[in-house]
Design a protein around this motif. Structure first.
Motif, mmCIF file in Angstrom:
data_model
loop_
_atom_site.group_PDB
_atom_site.id
_atom_site.type_symbol
_atom_site.label_atom_id
_atom_site.label_comp_id
_atom_site.label_asym_id
_atom_site.label_seq_id
_atom_site.Cartn_x
_atom_site.Cartn_y
_atom_site.Cartn_z
ATOM 1 N N LEU A 408 73.594 4.294 -44.822
ATOM 2 C CA LEU A 408 73.897 3.749 -46.191
ATOM 3 C C LEU A 408 72.640 3.760 -47.126
ATOM 4 C CD1 LEU A 408 75.604 1.916 -47.622
ATOM 5 C CD2 LEU A 408 74.446 -0.194 -46.978
ATOM 6 N N ARG A 409 71.498 3.833 -46.663
ATOM 7 C CA ARG A 409 70.157 3.972 -47.553
ATOM 8 C C ARG A 409 70.280 5.483 -48.047
ATOM 9 N NH1 ARG A 409 66.900 1.460 -44.567
ATOM 10 N NH2 ARG A 409 66.195 3.399 -43.284
ATOM 11 N N ARG A 412 73.428 5.837 -50.448
ATOM 12 C CA ARG A 412 74.116 4.666 -51.209
ATOM 13 C C ARG A 412 74.873 5.025 -52.513
ATOM 14 N NH1 ARG A 412 69.287 0.802 -54.135
ATOM 15 N NH2 ARG A 412 70.300 -0.929 -54.250
ATOM 16 N N LEU A 429 76.710 -1.977 -56.591
ATOM 17 C CA LEU A 429 75.400 -1.616 -55.896
ATOM 18 C C LEU A 429 74.295 -2.710 -56.295
ATOM 19 C CD1 LEU A 429 76.947 1.085 -55.660
ATOM 20 C CD2 LEU A 429 74.655 2.053 -55.460
ATOM 21 N N VAL A 434 76.028 -3.151 -50.850
ATOM 22 C CA VAL A 434 77.168 -2.577 -51.646
ATOM 23 C C VAL A 434 78.599 -3.581 -51.512
ATOM 24 C CG1 VAL A 434 78.499 -0.692 -52.244
ATOM 25 C CG2 VAL A 434 76.240 -0.446 -51.468
#
Length: 573
Positions: A408-409, A412, A429, A434
């Motif tokens: 996810l990082r 993103r 975000l 999120v």
């Protein structure tokens, strides 16, 4: 996770009759392929609790024996032995019939992705107060700050729209995704690209909200769109979410995966909304075990007798059995249920094709309920995170294991954007995670704000809890914030005083029920969560996305002055 067949020892055979009859077992065409359990034939007398005269009548009438599917029968016993929360997880994993759940109203202003939900723009829409006295001015206990500490973002809900998927539109390109919008699909030779995109989004959203769609059910209007775009939908669902889509002549089934332990969607009675109990789930699986190979016309009493004969140790209260059969009728596996269950002459119409489409998980491959829940949620990090984004209101990085948090990082922006483009959603975000928002308020089974006593009370509760315990600017904001137990009761007391007991607010006459159900709703929306330590009643934590439903912090607010609030000197102790 690759979806598996539900039964132990299955063989694949052609389903339906060539005449295309609309009856239960005859709906479909020879190209529809189903999984049929290979089970040794059991004499009718061994599966029925009828007396000799009834058994003889069954033999003379030519009725086949009702033999339970072993995989589903095993699942029924797992349900019966499970705790309530585990039974919900098991239902999510084995059936996958849960709807998506998303927040609706976007924040009233754009914000940088590094801004916390606690201090970012809000989607707050103030409730209309009905009390005889105006509520005294008050503000957040811990959000006092000077003007230079943080810009003040005033609240205000964004006006509702009809939803992007409802109108012709141009879509944004998705990085790394193959552009297939211009490729020809059956029946779409002359469909403009904008209309094509809108149709595909409508079909995808319908399947995500209702994973079992029939040609004659309540969502029949969308079924032609699903069939028209089935090839594209099949590829997209498989690529993005790892979901298997099966589209036949009379139904479409999106086989969703599980969401893992503690992330379940409980099943509810389609008429009353009462949550299923483990015994109710067991009766549902037991009935399915018999219906997957039942005749098209089945005496109601015979089904009940066969359920008892197949699993006499799973006896349940009539209400739990009725709840299970009501769910099957709602899915159109069964036709109309008799008004009087004691009427032995009542006949049920059985749709075996739909009965076989209901199970989505692999009970035959799992060792036990825990193993099934784990298997159903097992996926590589990208797919697992995208599933959470597509199915849940918000994904917080702190809740993810390290491999999913790393994905996810790294993705993103592009990860949520691909799903937002596919489903017509908007990505929000924030520093903590999120959320994919649905401004049309359609792609969700729970809405906040919503109509009715409970959603209104829950909205007021979460708004005022945020005002009281929101972290100060400069304090750590990534984690959840404890809620003093007395504060919940005090806020509910203030709400009761200010709103009185007008028509429609009967809940406020029972503060215990109001507290229980309001916290349950907020928990299901991911705005509060029980504290890790097991207490009765549980202690609660406020989650960062809850702040999007509260007013933005005001400068130097007045301390709480509600009758049930703590005095100012106690608040600053």
């Amino acid at each position: 996770m690759e979806q598996q067949e539900y039964a132990t020892g299955t063989t694949r055979v052609a389903a339906g009759r060539p005449d295309g009859r609309t009856g239960g077992a005859g709906r479909g065409t020879p190209d529809a392929v189903l999984a049929v359990p290979v089970v040794a034939s059991v004499p009718a007398a061994a599966t029925r609790s009828d007396g000799p005269q009834e058994q003889a009548a069954a033999v003379l009438s030519g009725l086949p024996a009702l033999s339970p599917d072993p995989g589903l029968l095993r699942l029924a016993h797992w349900f019966a032995a499970a705790a309530p929360g585990t039974a919900d997880d098991l239902c999510t994993a084995s059936l996958g019939l849960y709807p998506a759940r998303h927040f609706g109203i976007p924040a009233d202003a754009a914000a940088d992705a590094d801004v916390s939900w606690w201090h970012g723009p809000t989607a707050h829409a103030g409730a209309v107060r009905r009390s005889r006295e105006a509520r005294p001015a008050r503000g957040p206990r811990r959000a006092r700050r000077d003007a230079a500490a943080l810009p003040v973002v005033r609240s205000g809900a964004k006006p509702g729209t009809s939803g992007k998927h409802r109108k012709p539109e141009r879509t944004r390109p998705v990085a790394g995704a193959q552009d297939r919008s211009a490729q020809e699909q059956p029946g779409t030779d002359h469909v403009p690209v904008d209309r094509l995109t809108a149709e595909r989004r409508i079909a995808a959203r319908l399947l995500l909200a209702h994973p079992l769609v029939t040609a004659s059910g309540p969502h029949a209007d969308g079924f032609p769109l699903i069939r028209r775009h089935r090839d594209w939908l099949t590829e997209r669902f498989d690529t993005l979410l790892g979901y298997r889509l099966v589209v036949g002549p009379w139904h479409a089934r999106l086989c969703k995966a599980g969401l893992g332990p503690g992330a379940a969607r409980r099943l509810e009675h389609p008429g009353t909304g009462a949550p299923f109990t483990p015994a109710g789930y067991a009766q549902l699986a037991l009935a399915l075990a018999l219906l997957v190979d039942a005749p098209e016309q089945l005496p109601y009493r015979r089904l009940l007798d066969a359920m008892h004969a197949a699993a006499p140790d799973l006896a349940a209260a009539p209400a739990e059995r009725a709840m299970a059969l009501a769910a099957l009728a709602d899915w159109q596996v069964l036709g109309d249920l008799p008004a009087d269950p004691a009427d032995a002459s009542s006949m049920l119409t059985v749709d075996r094709e739909l009965a076989r489409a209901v199970p989505a998980g692999p009970p035959a491959l799992a060792d036990d309920a825990t193993d099934l829940i784990r298997r159903a949620a097992d996926a590589e990090p990208a797919t697992a995170v995208r599933r959470l984004l597509a199915e849940t209101p918000a994904v917080l990085a702190a809740d993810l294991p390290e491999d999913q948090r790393a994905w996810l990082r790294e993705h993103r922006i592009g990860g949520p954007a691909a799903l937002a483009d596919f489903l017509g959603l908007e990505a929000e975000l924030r520093a903590e995670g999120v959320a994919l928002l649905d401004p049309a308020d359609e792609l969700t089974d729970l809405a906040l704000p919503g109509a009715g006593t409970l959603p209104q009370a829950a909205m007021l509760l979460v708004e005022r809890l945020v005002e009281e315990v929101r972290p100060l600017p400069g304090e750590p904001t990534e984690g959840d914030v404890p809620i003093p137990d007395a504060l919940i009761d005090g806020v509910l007391g203030d709400i009761a005083d200010e709103y009185g007991l007008p028509a429609g607010w009967d809940y406020l006459a029972d503060r215990t029920a109001l507290r229980r159900d309001a916290l349950d709703l907020l928990h299901r929306l991911g705005l509060v969560t029980p504290a890790p330590r097991a207490t009765r009643p549980p202690s609660w934590l406020l989650r960062p996305p809850a702040a999007r439903y509260a007013p933005a912090p005001d400068l130097l607010p007045a301390p709480g002055t509600g009758r049930h609030s703590r005095p100012a000197e106690q608040q600053h102790a």
